[in-house]
Each structure stands twice: as structure tokens, then as C-alpha cells.
Scaffold this active site. Structure first.
Site, PDB file in Angstrom:
ATOM      1  N   HIS A  73      34.796  41.494  55.128  1.00  0.00           N
ATOM      2  CA  HIS A  73      35.643  42.687  55.041  1.00  0.00           C
ATOM      3  C   HIS A  73      36.069  43.113  53.604  1.00  0.00           C
ATOM      4  CE1 HIS A  73      39.081  45.108  55.690  1.00  0.00           C
ATOM      5  NE2 HIS A  73      39.074  45.002  56.980  1.00  0.00           N
TER       6      HIS A  73
ATOM      7  N   GLY B  27      51.868  47.886  36.770  1.00  0.00           N
ATOM      8  CA  GLY B  27      51.005  46.747  36.298  1.00  0.00           C
ATOM      9  C   GLY B  27      50.095  47.354  35.252  1.00  0.00           C
TER      10      GLY B  27
ATOM     11  N   PHE C 289      42.349  43.375  33.889  1.00  0.00           N
ATOM     12  CA  PHE C 289      41.574  42.820  35.177  1.00  0.00           C
ATOM     13  C   PHE C 289      42.313  41.322  35.270  1.00  0.00           C
ATOM     14  CE2 PHE C 289      37.863  40.065  36.666  1.00  0.00           C
ATOM     15  CZ  PHE C 289      37.900  40.773  37.878  1.00  0.00           C
TER      16      PHE C 289
ATOM     17  N   PRO D 117      41.408  38.098  36.949  1.00  0.00           N
ATOM     18  CA  PRO D 117      40.195  37.540  37.630  1.00  0.00           C
ATOM     19  C   PRO D 117      40.642  36.626  38.777  1.00  0.00           C
ATOM     20  CG  PRO D 117      40.397  36.606  35.377  1.00  0.00           C
ATOM     21  CD  PRO D 117      41.592  37.773  35.613  1.00  0.00           C
ATOM     22  N   SER D 118      41.560  36.099  38.839  1.00  0.00           N
ATOM     23  CA  SER D 118      41.925  35.146  40.021  1.00  0.00           C
ATOM     24  C   SER D 118      42.614  36.019  41.267  1.00  0.00           C
ATOM     25  CB  SER D 118      42.832  34.170  39.573  1.00  0.00           C
ATOM     26  OG  SER D 118      43.269  33.539  40.677  1.00  0.00           O
TER      27      SER D 118
ATOM     28  N   GLY E  61      42.993  39.604  41.283  1.00  0.00           N
ATOM     29  CA  GLY E  61      42.368  40.823  41.601  1.00  0.00           C
ATOM     30  C   GLY E  61      43.472  41.854  41.605  1.00  0.00           C
TER      31      GLY E  61
END
Length: 557
Positions: free
Chosen positions: A81, A162, A166, A168-169, A171
Site C-alpha cells: 500500500h 512541523g 526529513f 527518517p524513522s 516519515g
């Protein structure tokens, strides 16, 4: 009761421990009820559905998003998905006594909290979108998690909340507000999937490809297939065969039942099916449905019968279930399928049997008392007006007043329910006064807090009967309508509706007056007393009309 649904999608569908940990955050939040947890192995995604008070739902959503960010590492995520983050999407859906604007506000508040406290970029979508291009979730998801780092560098795709940094964990997360989606299937007396597909293509908004008499697709000058628009807006539909039931079904998603409700699609499907030589045997609801959708259906089918839709809620629902054939495949239980019924309020005094209520009223406790009794009188008045209106609406010789009687019955039913609620509200308001009086007063701070609590409770205990008094004016007007235009054999019932409206109003007026001396706010007291006197005069005027009508109509010769 104010109810909001929330349907967050988390990017974890395989690790049961992680899913359960996220769900626990929701379950442990006050004023929230978990409805469904649907994990998908192939998608590696879990869809969670819960409802509750607006504040409770917002808190539960934040806690779940926070836990998901702690447990899910998007760098390791693989699934079928499309997704942007650990919590991919989180929509709020208005259910009861909550507007879309309220849900948009919730979305903004949650997005701000997630962006500031969890340092997760947040985009707003659908009704909460701040830019037209962000209304469609697919546009925001384009590039998915793998392209998010680059996307955030583009000023056009700066998050709504926000920083454009980025994570990374975790998203990114998409938060929004949308209408309730009803998953609804219509059953056919055939196994032919193609027939179901043909009917679906006629019903759905996207329509179907145009074909010539030889069955070949027709193309326009640009070489694109010519499309024939579908019948209904906010409808998605496909046809399929269900081996379990051995029937073909039209599988429908109603994305906004306020634009296209189930009963309208159902009736049209019946007409189209008949033209194709098949029959609709009933329908099936997948998941839950808002109560309003069934009430609309019940009212619609009563109107088609030439009858008044001003009947009790449970009767409208019963008629909707039968008319839509919702018991065709499996039994339809309103207690399990109507979303508002998943979060029932305490039945209270209004849920008691009449004899039990009278016993409670006769005891030596001060609540329930005259305020609750006055509200009950109002509910009785509304019920009587509805009865006379319903008896009149379908009678021969009363066609000229049928529309007035139907609207009177509908409004009377609404007032009946509101005043039944007031029976409990009055008792609870009095109990809060007593609770405030019992607060400690050992220190100056406690004395101050106690006085503030007493003042607040006394004001509430005054506003409840003031609202009942205001409603009594409308009750009397409705009683006057049915006394003037209702069937003559029911004129005495209309007279009693007027009398109980008067008892309701005067009882409420007395309760307003007795509560005012306990309030220190003179501005509040003056305003309330002026309003109460105004309502009382209007009530006297309306009930005097009914008295004159009764004198005229009930002459003994």
C-alpha cells in the site's frame, strides 16, 4: 452526544505486538471506544477505527501516533500500500452533533501537536486541506516515503505543520477531515457478475465507457475513450460475485451520504435491475452506518407511502431496514450496526418505566423534582401533537393541511426527544449544585473554589429550565396547529397537548425563579429573568388561543 470517528492507518500489519501496543494507547484513553482493528499482511498496514468525544478522540489519536513513531521504523518498511509515514493518514469524521468545521479544527490542533512535539512533518488533506492540490490524498502521497526527503526540499511541498525536515524513522503524517464513508452492497438474484458490473457502471459517479452497437469502445478526436457520466455523485461502485452467498452484488462506497444516501441508490438499482431482467433482493451493510442515513431512508419510504415521517426514531429505523432489505443475507442489528449506538449514554430517568419514574419522583430525595416533571409534561405535549398530526396527515379530506401536519409531526418528535433529555439534565444540574455545596471550606482557597463552583452550578440549574420554558412556547404553538387543523375527532387530544405545554412552561418558569436568588451575578440574573418573563407571556398567549378553540369545539349543545 458529540461523537467523532477517527480512522488512522498505521504502517505495520505484521507485528502483532506493535499493533497491540498502538491500539492500547487508544483503548486506554477516556471517552473513546475502539470499534475495529484491521491488519493487512500484504499491505503491512493496519486500519484502526474508534469513536468518542472530540477531545477524547484527539488525545487518543495523538497517543497512537506517538506510539507508532516509537515502534515503527519506516526505513525497514515494505508493503503493497502507498504510504508516507509510520502513521500514514489520520482522518476525523463527524458523527453526531459535530460539524465538519469542528473536525477541521480537530485536524489542525492534532497536526500542530504532532508537528511541534513529535517533530513529524504533517500535511492536511480533504476538508482540512489548506491548498487545493492537497485535497486529494494521492497527490500528497506521490513519491511515497522513499521520495519524501526530496519532496520536503521543495517549497511547494513544505508541510502544513512541523518543519520541512526529513524524519527518517517516522516519515510524514497526513491528517484531515472527511465525511463518513458507507460501505454498502446491493444483492441481486443472479450469479452473473457482468450484470452487477453493468448496473454498477450506471450508478457510480465515474460512469462507464461508451460503446457502439457492436460493443466496440467509442473514442473521441484525441483518441481517448468517450465516457458516459454515472447517475450519482459521491458514489463508487463495482460488480462482483460472492461465492459465500452465491450471488452477484453491486459493491458500493458512498463517500458522502448527505449528497447521495443509500436509499436513493437502492431504489435506482432496483429500477435498472428490473430493466435488465433481474431483481434486487436486498442489501448489505459492511461496517457501521450513521443513524442519520437510516432516519433519512425511513422518512423517505414513509413519504412514498403518503404518510407522515413524524414518527419515533426506532420506527424510522425499522422501516429503513425492511425497505432496504438489510436482513437479506445476515440479520441486521441496529445496536451493532449504527455507529451512534456504539457509544450509548446512560438511560437515566428517561429510560425508566413510567411506574418506576413515578416511584422515584415520589421519594424523599429532592431530585428528580418539579423541573424534571415539567420537562416530562413537555415531552407528553409533543407526543400528543405528533399523534394528532400523524392521524390527520393521511386522512381523506385533509389533503390541504397534510404538509403542515407532517412538518408538525416531525418537529414534535424532535421536541419530544429534547425534552426527555431535559428530564435528566434538570436532575443532574440539581445534583451538581448539591455537590458544590458539599465542597470543603476549611481554607480561603477552598472557600473561593466552593463559591465559584456553587455559582457555576446554580447558573446551569437555571439555564436548564429556561431552555425548557423556551421550548414550551413552541410546544403550545404546535398544539395550536393541531387544534386548528387536526382531525376533529382528536381535538381533545390537541387540547391536552396545550395543557401539558402550559404545565411544562409554568413549571420551568417556577424553577427558574427559585434558582435565581442563589446566584450572585446580577447581570446574569436580570437577563435570565427578562427572558423568562418574555417566554411566559408568549406561552400564555398561545395557550389562551387553544383555550378559546376548546371552548368553541367542545360545546355540549
Amino acid at each position: 452526544m458529540k461523537l467523532v470517528e477517527c480512522v488512522p492507518n498505521f504502517s505495520e500489519g505484521r507485528d502483532r505486538q506493535k499493533i497491540e501496543a498502538i491500539v492500547r494507547e487508544i483503548e486506554n484513553t477516556p471517552e473513546v471506544k475502539l470499534l475495529d482493528v484491521d491488519p493487512g499482511e500484504a499491505t503491512n498496514r493496519t486500519v484502526v477505527t474508534f469513536i468518542g468525544s472530540p477531545e477524547g478522540v484527539k488525545q487518543a489519536a495523538f497517543k497512537a501516533i506517538k506510539k507508532a513513531a516509537e515502534l515503527i521504523d519506516m526505513r525497514q518498511h515494505r508493503g503493497a500500500h502507498p504510504r508516507l509515514g509510520a502513521t500514514d493518514v489520520c482522518p476525523f469524521v463527524p458523527v453526531s452533533e459535530v460539524s465538519m468545521e469542528d473536525c477541521v479544527q480537530l485536524a489542525n490542533e492534532l497536526a500542530h501537536q504532532v508537528g511541534e512535539e513529535l517533530h513529524i512533518p504533517v500535511y492536511l488533506y480533504e476538508e482540512a486541506a489548506k491548498k487545493p492540490e492537497r485535497e486529494n490524498l494521492a497527490n500528497i502521497r506521490q513519491g511515497e516515503y522513499e521520495g519524501l526527503a526530496e519532496k520536503l526540499k521543495d517549497p511547494q511541498w513544505a508541510p502544513d505543520y512541523g518543519q520541512p525536515v526529513f524524519n527518517p524513522s517516522a516519515g510524514a503524517t497526513v491528517i484531515g477531515a472527511r465525511e463518513f464513508l458507507i460501505a454498502y452492497n446491493i444483492n441481486l438474484n443472479t450469479r452473473d457478475r457482468k450484470i452487477a458490473q453493468e448496473i454498477a457502471s450506471y450508478l457510480r459517479e465515474s460512469g462507464r465507457v461508451k460503446k457502439d452497437k457492436n460493443g466496440q469502445i467509442v473514442y473521441d478526436r484525441q483518441g481517448q475513450p468517450v465516457k458516459i457520466p454515472g447517475k450519482f455523485k459521491a458514489v463508487k461502485a463495482v460488480g462482483w460475485y460472492i461465492d459465500e452467498y452465491q450471488i452477484a452484488q453491486i459493491s458500493i462506497n458512498l463517500t458522502n451520504y448527505k449528497i447521495t444516501p443509500p436509499h436513493v441508490v437502492f431504489d435506482e438499482a432496483c429500477l435498472v435491475a428490473q430493466k435488465m431482467g433481474v431483481r434486487v433482493t436486498g442489501s448489505e451493510l459492511v461496517g457501521l452506518i450513521p443513524k442519520e442515513a437510516l432516519l433519512l431512508a425511513g422518512s423517505y419510504y414513509l413519504e412514498k407511502q403518503g404518510k407522515s415521517p413524524g414518527v419515533p426514531e426506532k420506527e424510522l429505523i425499522r422501516l429503513a431496514v425492511r425497505s432496504l432489505g438489510l436482513n437479506d443475507i445476515v440479520p441486521f442489528d441496529p445496536a451493532k450496526k449504527i455507529i451512534e449506538y456504539q457509544f450509548p449514554s446512560s438511560p437515566g430517568l428517561s429510560g425508566l418505566k413510567l411506574s418506576d419514574f413515578l416511584d422515584e419522583l415520589s421519594m424523599d430525595s429532592p431530585a428528580p423534582g418539579g423541573g424534571s416533571a415539567a420537562a416530562l409534561c413537555g415531552s407528553l405535549s409533543a407526543a400528543l401533537s405528533s399523534m394528532v398530526a400523524n392521524l390527520t396527515a393521511g386522512k381523506k379530506g385533509h389533503e390541504s393541511v397534510a404538509a403542515i401536519m407532517k412538518s408538525t409531526a416531525v418537529r414534535s418528535q424532535k421536541l419530544k426527544e429534547e425534552l426527555l433529555t431535559a428530564v435528566d439534565q434538570d436532575s443532574r444540574a440539581f445534583n451538581r449544585v448539591m455537590e458544590a455545596l458539599r465542597l470543603p471550606k476549611g481554607t480561603p482557597e477552598q472557600v473561593r473554589d466552593r463559591e465559584e463552583a456553587i455559582e457555576k452550578a446554580n447558573k446551569e440549574a437555571t439555564l436548564v429550565p429556561l431552555s425548557v420554558l423556551e421550548k414550551s412556547v413552541e410546544l403550545a404553538a404546535l398544539a395550536g396547529e393541531v387544534a386548528s387543523h387536526g382531525h376533529k375527532s382528536s381535538v381533545s387530544d390537541a387540547g391536552v397537548a396545550g395543557l401539558t405545554a402550559r404545565a411544562c412552561g409554568f413549571g420551568a418558569y417556577y424553577n427558574v425563579k427559585i434558582n435565581l436568588p442563589g446566584i450572585k451575578d446580577e447581570v446574569f440574573k436580570k437577563k435570565v429573568l427578562n427572558q423568562a418573563d418574555k417566554f411566559k407571556k408568549k406561552l400564555e398567549k398561545e395557550t389562551a388561543k387553544i383555550d378559546r378553540l376548546m371552548t368553541s369545539c367542545l360545546k355540549t349543545g
